[in-house]
Design a protein around this motif. Structure first.
Motif: not given
Length: 323
Positions: A141-154, A262-264
């Motif tokens: 249910f999470l958008s790719w924008v949210v997932i990209a933000g979480m990935s940047v933090a992790i 969002v990851f590029l």
């Protein structure tokens, strides 16, 4: 004699119900199931408006399209856009990226829901099983924008959890999102984390339909859980696996624009850019409408060919297919 006449009267043409396929049979069948057709009408209208009617726009792939002249006034150029596509200095690199990422996704991400469903199916504590299933399903249910933000933090080289764990073992911080060597793994891995739980639902539904008597009979014959999985569970799942596999290879070159965009960044574009992001840059930002339509048409044709080949091989080997 009277009995024969009565039976003959009952078999008069006016009393015989027409079957589908004869004159008026289709209309009779549609009227009989009119409620189902009414329910399906919004879906039919959606596909007509957003899927089939836009196919007419593919004609601009063979034109030097001008938005002011339209379809009828634009100049025809034949296959010139396709020739330019294969001669473009960046196209083969981007096509290679798309193929590799799609291949990684097919080999690694596609089996992930199957494995998770098999593991969840072996859990005997129902409450624990439901909790695990809910936890792995929620990221969908999470958008790719949210997932990209979480990935940047992790994955941050300075404050990211992963690099802090690597530091405990004396490993230098790695800038995962700024290195071409890791971007493909990040793209595929984030997709597995997001969609694995959703795909598991389909396989758990198929597992629920397996007759429990088969497992009891196998257990009496001395089969352990591993042999039961190989001899009963996997063969029962095979039709579902093949259908989803065919649907997956149909979008082999359609990895998803938002998922990658969002990851590029400037540091990972060399190995991270795919056809969808290339179409966005060339089509919308550079306004090369005909050229990018040719690229999109190329993607669609490749997907169609893969589905046809995969369906043919599937029907010959397993007897299951899309049609």
């Amino acid at each position: 004699m009277s009995t024969i006449k009565t039976e003959a009267a009952e078999l008069t043409p006016s009393s015989v119900v027409r079957r589908p396929g004869r004159g008026g049979g289709l209309i009779h069948l549609m009227w009989k199931y009119k409620a189902l057709y009414v329910i399906s009408l919004p879906g039919i209208v959606y596909f007509l408006i957003f899927k089939y009617i836009p196919l007419g726009g593919s004609i601009i792939a063979f034109q030097d399209y001008n938005i002011f002249k339209g379809f009828t006034g634009s100049k025809w150029v034949g296959f010139a856009n396709f020739t330019m596509m294969f001669q473009h200095y960046d196209f083969l690199r981007i096509l290679k990226n798309t193929l590799l990422i799609g291949l990684y996704d097919l080999i690694i991400a596609f089996p992930a829901p199957i494995i998770l469903a098999l593991l969840l199916n072996e859990l005997r504590l129902v409450v624990f099983k439901r909790v695990i299933q809910t936890v792995v399903y929620m990221p969908h249910f999470l958008s790719w924008v949210v997932i990209a933000g979480m990935s940047v933090a992790i994955l941050s080289p300075s404050t990211g959890i992963l690099n802090q764990l690597l530091g405990l073992f004396g490993i230098e911080p790695v800038y995962f999102l700024g290195d071409n060597a890791y971007i493909r793994s990040v793209l595929v891995g984030s997709g597995i984390w997001r969609d694995m739980g959703y795909g598991t639902i389909l396989y758990l539904a198929a597992l629920a339909g397996i007759n429990p008597d088969l497992y009891e009979a196998a257990e009496i014959d001395g089969a352990n859980r591993w042999k039961q999985t190989l001899r009963i569970t996997l063969p029962a799942l095979l039709p579902t696996i093949m259908i989803l596999f065919l649907l997956h290879i149909g979008k082999f070159l359609d990895f998803g624009f938002e998922r990658v965009w969002v990851f590029l960044n400037a540091l990972n574009t060399e190995n991270g850019e795919i056809l969808d992001t290339y179409i966005y840059r060339s089509g919308l930002l550079s306004q090369q409408y005909s050229y990018t339509t040719a690229v999109g048409l190329f993607k669609s044709v490749v997907g169609l060919v893969l589905v046809l080949i995969g369906n043919l091989l599937s029907k010959k080997t397993t007897g299951e297919g899309l049609y």
